[in-house]
Design a protein around this motif. Structure first.
Motif, PDB file in Angstrom:
ATOM      1  N   LYS A   1       0.804  -1.212   0.000  1.00  0.00           N
ATOM      2  CA  LYS A   1       0.000   0.000   0.000  1.00  0.00           C
ATOM      3  C   LYS A   1       0.841   1.267   0.000  1.00  0.00           C
ATOM      4  O   LYS A   1       0.460   2.272  -0.630  1.00  0.00           O
ATOM      5  CB  LYS A   1      -0.930  -0.009   1.215  1.00  0.00           C
ATOM      6  N   TYR A   2       1.997   1.240   0.675  1.00  0.00           N
ATOM      7  CA  TYR A   2       2.725   2.487   0.897  1.00  0.00           C
ATOM      8  C   TYR A   2       4.099   2.557   0.222  1.00  0.00           C
ATOM      9  O   TYR A   2       4.568   3.651  -0.065  1.00  0.00           O
ATOM     10  CB  TYR A   2       2.902   2.717   2.401  1.00  0.00           C
ATOM     11  N   SER A   3       4.762   1.425   0.015  1.00  0.00           N
ATOM     12  CA  SER A   3       6.118   1.482  -0.535  1.00  0.00           C
ATOM     13  C   SER A   3       6.086   1.740  -2.044  1.00  0.00           C
ATOM     14  O   SER A   3       5.088   1.466  -2.734  1.00  0.00           O
ATOM     15  CB  SER A   3       6.869   0.180  -0.245  1.00  0.00           C
ATOM     16  N   ARG A   4       7.200   2.250  -2.548  1.00  0.00           N
ATOM     17  CA  ARG A   4       7.284   2.557  -3.979  1.00  0.00           C
ATOM     18  C   ARG A   4       7.181   1.293  -4.818  1.00  0.00           C
ATOM     19  O   ARG A   4       6.478   1.265  -5.826  1.00  0.00           O
ATOM     20  CB  ARG A   4       8.611   3.281  -4.246  1.00  0.00           C
ATOM     21  N   MET A   5       7.907   0.237  -4.398  1.00  0.00           N
ATOM     22  CA  MET A   5       7.860  -1.021  -5.146  1.00  0.00           C
ATOM     23  C   MET A   5       6.485  -1.678  -5.046  1.00  0.00           C
ATOM     24  O   MET A   5       6.001  -2.273  -6.005  1.00  0.00           O
ATOM     25  CB  MET A   5       8.932  -1.976  -4.634  1.00  0.00           C
TER      26      MET A   5
ATOM     27  N   ILE B   1       3.601  -0.118  -4.739  1.00  0.00           N
ATOM     28  CA  ILE B   1       2.698   0.609  -5.638  1.00  0.00           C
ATOM     29  C   ILE B   1       2.971   0.225  -7.087  1.00  0.00           C
ATOM     30  O   ILE B   1       2.039   0.071  -7.900  1.00  0.00           O
ATOM     31  CB  ILE B   1       2.859   2.128  -5.426  1.00  0.00           C
ATOM     32  N   ALA B   2       4.256   0.029  -7.418  1.00  0.00           N
ATOM     33  CA  ALA B   2       4.602  -0.398  -8.777  1.00  0.00           C
ATOM     34  C   ALA B   2       4.032  -1.787  -9.074  1.00  0.00           C
ATOM     35  O   ALA B   2       3.550  -2.044 -10.188  1.00  0.00           O
ATOM     36  CB  ALA B   2       6.117  -0.404  -8.947  1.00  0.00           C
TER      37      ALA B   2
ATOM     38  N   ILE C   1       7.882   1.770 -15.342  1.00  0.00           N
ATOM     39  CA  ILE C   1       8.025   0.668 -14.383  1.00  0.00           C
ATOM     40  C   ILE C   1       8.648  -0.528 -15.100  1.00  0.00           C
ATOM     41  O   ILE C   1       8.187  -0.926 -16.172  1.00  0.00           O
ATOM     42  CB  ILE C   1       6.662   0.287 -13.783  1.00  0.00           C
TER      43      ILE C   1
END
Length: 295
Positions: free
Chosen positions: A160-164, A166-167, A183
């Protein structure tokens, strides 16, 4: 009632492990649209690796646990890079058949090195039971449930929160759109296999501390499949709820069948009977995305 409460608690513990393995199913399916039939064998490989490091190599359990997670990451990378990446663009059924073949290979490797005998982990936690609602529960059961819950919360926060994370969600929603936004789709595929291998190994280690390990541990992947279908193949929340529901269902149905009809092995097939019912009523699961095709 105390007996069935005991079955319920044990079902929650086993169900939490089912949820972890189901999480691996869901992550790979969301990222690659592939159902990984080698999930159970990845769990078995992680459990045996931790056993080998702890018992045969004499490494403390915590260090063995961390080393096994590293082994799982390498295993996931090798599977994705060497076996599945060359299959990009091939029909999905071909990729699924590759995962079935991979399950046989992993099982053969484990059998070659460790045989088929049951192996027992050294005792890590105290053996004195803890009473929950008046029912004695082994500390390893409580630790297993708490660890599985913490891992699920951690992975949910990651997605939910990390960049990876979300990717990965963007890739699961639309691969072409995600790639157009910069991406790296192939890197996301590799990450999904690494996470699936890690959560499977953790589930195998937990089971090893509860019941020991043998070559039949790989069949857990098929036992988890009803949980995945119940929750929905593309739902992380569904994986958690489906795993807990199937774990409790197996234990309660097994206890009822044994008490009322004298049938001792019904818990092994109860989940698959439930699977057929699920597919007839809600083929996309409780939380799965319903695909509508217009002609």
């Amino acid at each position: 009632m105390e007996y069935y409460l005991q079955l319920f608690i044990n079902g929650l513990v086993i169900g939490s492990i089912y949820s972890l393995v189901a999480l691996g199913f869901v992550i790979i399916y969301k990222a690659t649209k592939v159902v990984n039939f080698a999930q159970g064998e990845m769990l078995m490989a992680g459990a045996y690796m931790c056993f080998a490091l702890t018992v045969q190599a004499g490494i403390p359990f915590l260090a063995s646990f961390l080393l096994t997670l590293g082994f799982s990451i390498v295993l996931g990378l090798c599977i994705e890079r060497l076996i599945l990446r060359p299959m990009i663009g091939e029909p999905i059924i071909s990729v699924i058949m590759v995962t079935i073949g991979l399950s046989s290979v992993l099982k053969a490797v484990v059998q070659f090195f460790w045989g088929t005998d049951i192996r027992v982990y050294p005792q890590v936690l105290p053996s004195d039971p803890v009473f929950v609602a008046g029912v004695p529960v082994a500390p390893v059961y409580i630790a297993a449930f708490v660890l599985a819950a913490l891992l699920f919360v951690a992975f949910s926060a990651f997605f939910k929160y990390s960049r990876m994370g979300i990717a990965m969600r963007a890739t699961a929603f639309d691969q072409q759109a995600a790639q157009s936004m910069g991406i790296g789709i192939k890197n996301i595929f590799a990450l999904s296999w690494c996470i699936a291998a890690v959560v499977s190994s953790i589930g195998g280690i937990i089971l090893g501390n509860i019941n020991g390990i043998n070559i039949q541990l790989g069949q857990l992947g098929l036992k988890v499949f009803p949980a995945v279908i119940l929750g929905g193949l593309d739902s992380l929340l569904g994986a958690a709820i489906g795993g807990l529901a199937i774990g409790v269902l197996e234990n309660i149905c097994g206890g009822l069948a044994r008490d009322l009809f004298g049938i001792s092995g019904f818990r092994e097939v109860a989940a698959f009977i439930f699977l057929v019912i699920i597919l007839m009523i809600k083929p996309y699961g409780l939380f799965g995305t319903k695909h509508i095709e217009r002609v």
